[in-house]
Design a protein around this motif. Structure first.
Motif, PDB file in Angstrom:
ATOM      1  N   SER A   1       0.819  -1.209   0.000  1.00 51.70           N
ATOM      2  CA  SER A   1       0.000   0.000   0.000  1.00 51.70           C
ATOM      3  C   SER A   1       0.855   1.262   0.000  1.00 51.70           C
ATOM      4  O   SER A   1       0.582   2.199  -0.744  1.00 51.70           O
ATOM      5  CB  SER A   1      -0.909   0.045   1.220  1.00 51.70           C
ATOM      6  OG  SER A   1      -1.404  -1.197   1.520  1.00 51.70           O
ATOM      7  N   ILE A   2       1.893   1.286   0.847  1.00 50.53           N
ATOM      8  CA  ILE A   2       2.649   2.544   0.915  1.00 50.53           C
ATOM      9  C   ILE A   2       3.472   2.746  -0.350  1.00 50.53           C
ATOM     10  O   ILE A   2       3.626   3.876  -0.808  1.00 50.53           O
ATOM     11  CB  ILE A   2       3.531   2.645   2.181  1.00 50.53           C
ATOM     12  CG1 ILE A   2       4.473   1.474   2.296  1.00 50.53           C
ATOM     13  CG2 ILE A   2       2.687   2.805   3.420  1.00 50.53           C
ATOM     14  CD1 ILE A   2       5.475   1.651   3.401  1.00 50.53           C
ATOM     15  N   LEU A   3       3.958   1.650  -0.947  1.00 49.38           N
ATOM     16  CA  LEU A   3       4.676   1.829  -2.217  1.00 49.38           C
ATOM     17  C   LEU A   3       3.726   2.384  -3.271  1.00 49.38           C
ATOM     18  O   LEU A   3       4.083   3.253  -4.062  1.00 49.38           O
ATOM     19  CB  LEU A   3       5.275   0.507  -2.686  1.00 49.38           C
ATOM     20  CG  LEU A   3       6.436  -0.023  -1.865  1.00 49.38           C
ATOM     21  CD1 LEU A   3       6.947  -1.325  -2.453  1.00 49.38           C
ATOM     22  CD2 LEU A   3       7.561   0.977  -1.804  1.00 49.38           C
TER      23      LEU A   3
ATOM     24  N   PHE B   1      -7.441   1.796   2.004  1.00 49.01           N
ATOM     25  CA  PHE B   1      -7.756   1.609   3.422  1.00 49.01           C
ATOM     26  C   PHE B   1      -7.934   0.134   3.730  1.00 49.01           C
ATOM     27  O   PHE B   1      -7.456  -0.364   4.756  1.00 49.01           O
ATOM     28  CB  PHE B   1      -9.021   2.383   3.786  1.00 49.01           C
ATOM     29  CG  PHE B   1      -9.262   2.457   5.264  1.00 49.01           C
ATOM     30  CD1 PHE B   1      -8.690   3.464   6.011  1.00 49.01           C
ATOM     31  CD2 PHE B   1     -10.023   1.509   5.919  1.00 49.01           C
ATOM     32  CE1 PHE B   1      -8.880   3.531   7.382  1.00 49.01           C
ATOM     33  CE2 PHE B   1     -10.216   1.563   7.294  1.00 49.01           C
ATOM     34  CZ  PHE B   1      -9.642   2.583   8.020  1.00 49.01           C
ATOM     35  N   ALA B   2      -8.597  -0.570   2.811  1.00 56.59           N
ATOM     36  CA  ALA B   2      -8.805  -2.000   3.037  1.00 56.59           C
ATOM     37  C   ALA B   2      -7.475  -2.725   3.166  1.00 56.59           C
ATOM     38  O   ALA B   2      -7.275  -3.551   4.062  1.00 56.59           O
ATOM     39  CB  ALA B   2      -9.632  -2.591   1.900  1.00 56.59           C
ATOM     40  N   ALA B   3      -6.512  -2.375   2.278  1.00 59.00           N
ATOM     41  CA  ALA B   3      -5.210  -3.057   2.321  1.00 59.00           C
ATOM     42  C   ALA B   3      -4.448  -2.692   3.589  1.00 59.00           C
ATOM     43  O   ALA B   3      -3.857  -3.558   4.241  1.00 59.00           O
ATOM     44  CB  ALA B   3      -4.391  -2.686   1.085  1.00 59.00           C
ATOM     45  N   LEU B   4      -4.469  -1.409   3.946  1.00 63.13           N
ATOM     46  CA  LEU B   4      -3.756  -1.011   5.160  1.00 63.13           C
ATOM     47  C   LEU B   4      -4.401  -1.648   6.391  1.00 63.13           C
ATOM     48  O   LEU B   4      -3.716  -2.116   7.303  1.00 63.13           O
ATOM     49  CB  LEU B   4      -3.763   0.515   5.294  1.00 63.13           C
ATOM     50  CG  LEU B   4      -2.801   1.262   4.376  1.00 63.13           C
ATOM     51  CD1 LEU B   4      -3.062   2.746   4.422  1.00 63.13           C
ATOM     52  CD2 LEU B   4      -1.361   0.979   4.776  1.00 63.13           C
ATOM     53  N   LEU B   5      -5.723  -1.676   6.384  1.00 61.94           N
ATOM     54  CA  LEU B   5      -6.417  -2.281   7.526  1.00 61.94           C
ATOM     55  C   LEU B   5      -6.073  -3.763   7.611  1.00 61.94           C
ATOM     56  O   LEU B   5      -5.783  -4.286   8.683  1.00 61.94           O
ATOM     57  CB  LEU B   5      -7.928  -2.082   7.368  1.00 61.94           C
ATOM     58  CG  LEU B   5      -8.777  -2.577   8.539  1.00 61.94           C
ATOM     59  CD1 LEU B   5      -8.508  -1.737   9.769  1.00 61.94           C
ATOM     60  CD2 LEU B   5     -10.259  -2.518   8.199  1.00 61.94           C
TER      61      LEU B   5
ATOM     62  N   ALA C   1       1.861  -7.609  -6.661  1.00 64.31           N
ATOM     63  CA  ALA C   1       1.095  -8.301  -5.622  1.00 64.31           C
ATOM     64  C   ALA C   1       1.514  -9.767  -5.531  1.00 64.31           C
ATOM     65  O   ALA C   1       1.684 -10.310  -4.432  1.00 64.31           O
ATOM     66  CB  ALA C   1      -0.394  -8.188  -5.927  1.00 64.31           C
ATOM     67  N   VAL C   2       1.695 -10.394  -6.699  1.00 59.71           N
ATOM     68  CA  VAL C   2       2.125 -11.799  -6.694  1.00 59.71           C
ATOM     69  C   VAL C   2       3.484 -11.916  -5.996  1.00 59.71           C
ATOM     70  O   VAL C   2       3.725 -12.826  -5.200  1.00 59.71           O
ATOM     71  CB  VAL C   2       2.214 -12.347  -8.133  1.00 59.71           C
ATOM     72  CG1 VAL C   2       2.745 -13.760  -8.140  1.00 59.71           C
ATOM     73  CG2 VAL C   2       0.864 -12.303  -8.790  1.00 59.71           C
TER      74      VAL C   2
END
Lengths: 550, 528
Positions: free
Chosen positions: A177-179, A216-220, B443-444
């Motif tokens: 997410s941050i990248l 947000f979903a990924a960070l959460l 992602a992979v």
């Protein structure tokens, strides 16, 4: 700036010295190193100018470390992160001195890893550059892995493995997410920046709502593993239960707070649209965790496991306060992070002290220890009260504010902060408190008071010579009350708890401005979410009407 | 008119290595123990010499004359090969011929020039490294093919030569036949590319293909040729679908050869891959004509991207899942090598805009980690045999705390724990994948890092956490300092290199300097 780096690097240097020093000197060196680190951070806190402004001090530096993408070594605190860092620096000497008799094998490695753990946690709280935060956040896993896997209970390897894999997977979501955000920032502004403030401002203002939702979903998903939230919490009770005492203390004290801190510092400010859209779902998970973990606690017979599950329940309340999305709840949540660290840490310490004497944690075999150890019993009752939120002690303030925040988080915009939760959530989570009081009093009733039950000597001897785990410290045979060293560890904790309980105002004042900055974009985002929901509902109604006509 | 002497001068590093390989082949047969023990030193000296030569001969005029598609690739790439090569020599020294040398020293066997393999081993090692370097300065397909063969042929022998055992022979046979098959596939691909373009010169080929792409589109022959080349090169990379040999050969080969196999063919394969892909796609397809600039497509032709995407994703997933299922150290490391190829392929797909630089940065990290891991394993033995099970490593810290620490560092670096170098190189890869629009591959890659954690943790667990057992108590350090030194230097490198990350990123980015850049092409056209 220099004092911050001093507090981070002193433990690293200490670890290096311990690695080459005499094994017997390890524990003293670690104690000196951790106290020096605390001293450096306290000195920084003493002259910290931004307690009441919510600003970050010092300013982000231009000290690029990876110049092509402008990743820096920027560190700095605002009042919230400084409090958490102080909690960490305060708990570490207690952990180190608390391990003096408990750890008898491989002392150099133990204290060395502990110092590295300390350094990486401090780095995570101090970092202003998200990549640096990631480095600190992720590296904590390595020392913790060793501390649990080498010096833990009988199932230590499984526990360490599970802990590592769960949290490692989680943190990859966070890294991705941050990248992504950093890349988006470069794509739209042409500049590289990894400063938390810059990225948060950018992401909240410029990313479209749909992207924010997934961000947000990924960070959460990433931080929820660390917190831990309901479906991904299973590693925690095992890790807590198998970790050596000091490992449990630091795990409950500050490591779990890295997760809540991550949500507070990165997820909420970066993606307000996502936060508003997912607040209800996250709160449902929190509430489930509160009640579900409380019910599990109720049927535990293992004292340490009971406190471990209570952590899950408590952090559910803490997160609920955060997702209330108003300053009351968020203030309570931040305060709760600190309180939970203090009281749960202390409870683990106390259970560890009893375990050192009896080598048994199962309340079917052991109980009524007040008759043997009155001083221990006093502290046990004190911290239990603090943990269940007795007014006048620290737990109460944070807990109350979290629930109150959730209660008033209705769609009503008159407070300036419309929310999405409302009284229902507060009431359900409130039952968690009642359950909490019940199971903690059950613990006290059986473990501390009630008829004296001690393991028979042969059973004790058998456990004592179990050999594999390192808990069998020097205390064999001594069933006496707490020693001066142990009392000396508990008194500062108790004093801080008492102080926060009686006079929480300065802390709340310090937390307030930071919380308001963090939540600044939320009223508007929540309004939008609220508007979209009734429309959806109306649309459904309209559809059904049409269907009826058809 | 291309000045031949300039082109030859550009090959000075390869010439140095070639001469040294002839020299060690002779020195290794000497009756004097002293001279025979000089052999690794000569190899190291030659590799250092080739780095110095590289620096001296690599001038802009010479590169201009050489007509290379990636003119600056060799500068970073050959230095990397020589540097890691030094480590690989150190990992080998001490293992090769040790039993025999000991027997000679004790007078139990008389010296027999027919039984000693030291000279040949190092000669082949240097020849293979020479081949890898040659690949990087290939101006045409024939040169490229010969370079690739020079990488592989010596390794077929190295697998067999350094140990007299059934498994070693079986591994060598398997490796040779599958290698020959893969070579045939590559060659077929080359032939089709020639058929589609009518030229062997890579630069000319790029221009012809660009014209095709801008006009009627790439011919099927060219596409098929590219895809066959990619699949054939997958053998060198140990990538799916040509990865099956890796676990068996890695397990059967002697430990230092396994280390060699997991690096040298890989870097040669990747260099060959980007050389061919550079002619087929990326910015090569910017056509500048009287209407201005026309681009048939950006990046690679769609079918090639699709194939590479599948190869990369499958290589990562199958490599890591395969790694979880292993009990042998070398087989685990073989799957780790497969998975790492998958990570690097992500960089290749992204292409010259950051991707290839990130790939070579990761290659550096991978090489250092390979040396650290294999250095530790090569420094140990149990009952005169290599250590090849996690059981034998249990409680390593008790007997050899330093080696246990180094193994932990390299395993954690492979696993991806920051701030170790392996993790940072991987983050750079993920980053360029995002930048290059390959978010799904990023992602992979991240998910696979998590899967890989399972088996890398076994190294850590065995070395540091587990107590000693009956098997691991018999593990002793070999009486040679070479592998240990290699492991120490490489292990510390993983800790220290992050401090120089910025410079290393810039250095690895120079590999694509001089490759046709769309922006530059437009600028020069408008100037005219």
């Amino acid at each position: 700036m220099n004092l911050i780096w001093a507090s981070i690097l002193i433990p690293v240097v200490t670890a290096a010295v311990i690695a080459v020093a005499n094994a017997r000197a390890a524990r003293s060196l670690a104690a000196v190193g951790s106290l020096a680190s605390l001293g450096a951070l306290a000195a920084f806190a003493w002259q910290f100018p931004a307690w009441s402004t919510g600003a970050v001090h010092p300013e982000p530096c231009g000290c690029a470390w990876l110049s092509s993408i402008n990743a820096t070594l920027g560190v700095g605190f605002d009042s919230v992160s400084l409090m958490l860092a102080l909690l960490e620096a305060f708990l570490i000497p207690i952990c180190v001195i608390g391990s003096w008799t408990a750890i008898s094998e491989r002392q150099r490695e133990y204290y060395g890893w502990f110092m590295l753990l300390h350094a990486s946690i401090l780095l995570a709280f101090a970092a202003r550059d998200v990549l640096l935060f990631y480095v600190g956040y992720e590296f904590t896993l390595v020392p913790l892995l060793f501390i649990i896997a080498i010096w833990g209970g009988p199932e230590r390897r499984q526990a360490a493995h599970k802990l590592f894999l769960y949290t490692f997977l989680g943190s990859l979501f966070f890294l991705g997410s941050i990248l992504f955000v950093g890349w988006q920032h470069h794509a739209s502004t042409g500049l590289w920046s990894w400063d938390m403030g810059t990225l948060s401002t950018f992401a909240s203002a410029r990313l479209p709502a749909n992207t924010q939702y997934w961000l947000f979903a990924a960070l959460l998903a990433g931080f929820a593993v660390k917190v831990p939230l309901f479906p991904v919490h299973t590693w925690l009770p095992l890790a807590h239960n198998q970790a050596p005492t000091a490992g449990s203390v630091i795990l409950a004290g500050t490591l779990l707070k890295l997760g809540t801190y991550g949500i507070f510092r990165l997820a909420l400010p970066m993606a307000p649209e996502g936060g508003a859209a997912l607040a209800v779902l996250a709160s449902v998970l929190c509430t489930v965790a509160v009640v579900y973990a409380a019910l599990i606690c109720w049927v535990q017979t293992d004292a340490k496991k009971l406190v471990a599950y209570s952590s899950v329940s408590h952090l559910g309340i803490c997160m609920l306060g955060l997702f209330a999305l108003n300053p009351v709840g968020a203030q309570g949540s931040v305060l709760y992070m600190i309180n939970h660290g203090l009281s749960t840490g202390a409870l683990f310490l106390l259970i560890g002290m009893a375990y050192e004497r009896y080598h048994v944690k199962d309340m079917d075999q052991i109980g009524g220890l007040a008759k043997r150890m009155p001083v221990w019993a006093f502290f046990m009752v004190f911290f239990t009260m603090s943990s269940i939120g007795l007014p006048g002690l620290n737990g109460f303030v944070g807990e109350y504010l979290c629930l109150f925040g959730a209660y008033i988080a209705t769609g009503d915009a008159s407070t300036g902060y419309p929310g999405l939760l409302g009284p229902g959530f507060a009431l359900v989570a409130g039952t968690g408190l009642i359950l909490g009081a019940m199971y903690m009093l059950l613990l006290v009733g059986r473990y501390v008071f009630g008829p004296l039950r001690e393991p028979r000597d042969d059973a004790h001897a058998k456990h004592g010579h179990d050999g594999a785990h390192a808990h069998d410290g020097g205390h064999d045979g001594g069933h006496g009350d707490l020693t001066g060293r142990e009392v000396g560890l508990l008194v500062p904790l108790a004093l801080v708890c008492l102080f926060i309980g009686v006079y929480p105002k300065p802390m709340l004042q310090a937390i307030g401005p930071v919380v308001e900055r963090t939540l600044a974009p939320y009223p508007a985002a929540v309004e939008r979410t609220l508007k979209s929901q009734p429309q959806a509902a109306e649309a459904v109604q309209a559809d059904s009407k049409e269907d009826d006509r058809g | 008119m291309v000045d031949m002497s300039q082109t030859v001068a550009l090959l000075a590093p390869e010439i140095v290595l070639f001469v040294a390989s002839m020299l060690v082949a002779v020195l290794g047969l000497s009756r004097s123990t002293g001279i025979r023990s000089l052999v690794p030193w000569v190899c190291v000296a030659a590799l250092v010499g080739s780095i110095l030569a590289l620096d001296a001969v690599w001038t802009p005029e010479r590169i201009q004359g050489a007509r290379l598609l990636f003119p600056m690739l060799g500068k970073y790439g050959k230095a990397l090969i020589a540097l890691i090569g030094i480590g690989l020599v150190a990992v080998s020294a001490g293992s090769i011929d040790r039993r025999y040398e000991e027997a000679v020293a004790r007078g139990r066997a008389s010296f027999d020039a027919l039984r000693v393999v030291r000279g040949e081993y190092y000669a082949f090692l240097l020849l293979s490294l020479t081949g890898a370097m040659l690949v990087m300065s290939a101006p045409d397909l024939i040169w490229l093919f010969l370079g690739l063969e020079l990488v592989s042929l010596p390794t077929y022998i190295m697998v067999a030569v350094a140990r007299t055992g059934r498994r070693s022979m079986e591994a060598a046979m398997k490796y040779f036949f599958l290698g020959a098959l893969a070579t045939a596939v590559t060659l077929y691909g080359f032939a089709m590319l020639y058929g589609a373009t009518g030229t062997m010169q890579l630069i000319a080929m790029r221009d012809v293909l660009a014209e095709q792409a801008a006009g009627p589109g790439l011919s099927t022959t060219a596409l098929l040729g590219t895809i066959l080349t990619v699949l054939g090169l997958c053998f060198k990379l140990a990538a799916v679908p040509m990865h099956f040999y890796a676990p068996d050969v890695y397990e059967g080969a002697p430990l230092p050869v396994t280390a060699f196999l997991s690096f040298t063919p890989k870097i040669a394969g990747f260099s060959a891959l980007i050389t061919v892909l550079g002619a087929v796609g990326w910015s090569g397809h910017a056509m500048v004509d009287h209407d201005g600039v026309r681009i048939a497509y950006e990046g690679l032709p769609q079918p090639v991207t699709a194939v590479l995407w599948m190869v990369a994703a499958l290589t990562m997933v199958l490599g890591n899942i395969g790694g979880i299922l292993q009990t042998s150290l070398k087989r685990t490391l073989a799957y780790s090598s497969i998975a790492n190829s998958g990570y690097m392929l992500v960089g290749v797909i992204v292409g010259p805009k950051g991707g290839i630089g990130a790939m070579y940065l990761f290659m550096l990290g991978y090489g250092v980690m390979t040396i650290a891991t294999f250095g530790v394993l090569a420094a140990l033995e149990r009952k005169g045999e290599e250590v090849d099970s996690f059981e034998s490593l249990a409680g390593l810290r008790a007997a050899h705390p330093g080696l246990a620490f180094l193994l932990t560092v390299s395993a954690l670096s492979l696993l991806g724990v920051p701030p170790l170098f392996g993790a940072l190189a991987k983050i750079v890869l993920v980053f360029v994948a995002f930048e290059g629009g390959q978010a799904s591959l990023a992602a992979v890659l991240l998910l696979n890092t998590a899967i890989g954690a399972v088996y890398y943790l076994r190294f850590v667990g065995a070395a540091v956490v587990n107590p000693q057992n009956a098997k691991s108590q018999e593990v002793v350090a070999i009486p040679h300092w070479w592998p240990k030194t290699a492991a120490i230097v490489a292990g510390l490198g993983l800790i220290v290199l992050p401090a120089f990350l910025s410079r290393l990123v810039d250095a690895s980015a120079t590999t694509v300097d001089g490759y046709v850049d769309l922006g530059e092409a437009v600028a020069s056209e408008t100037e005219r």
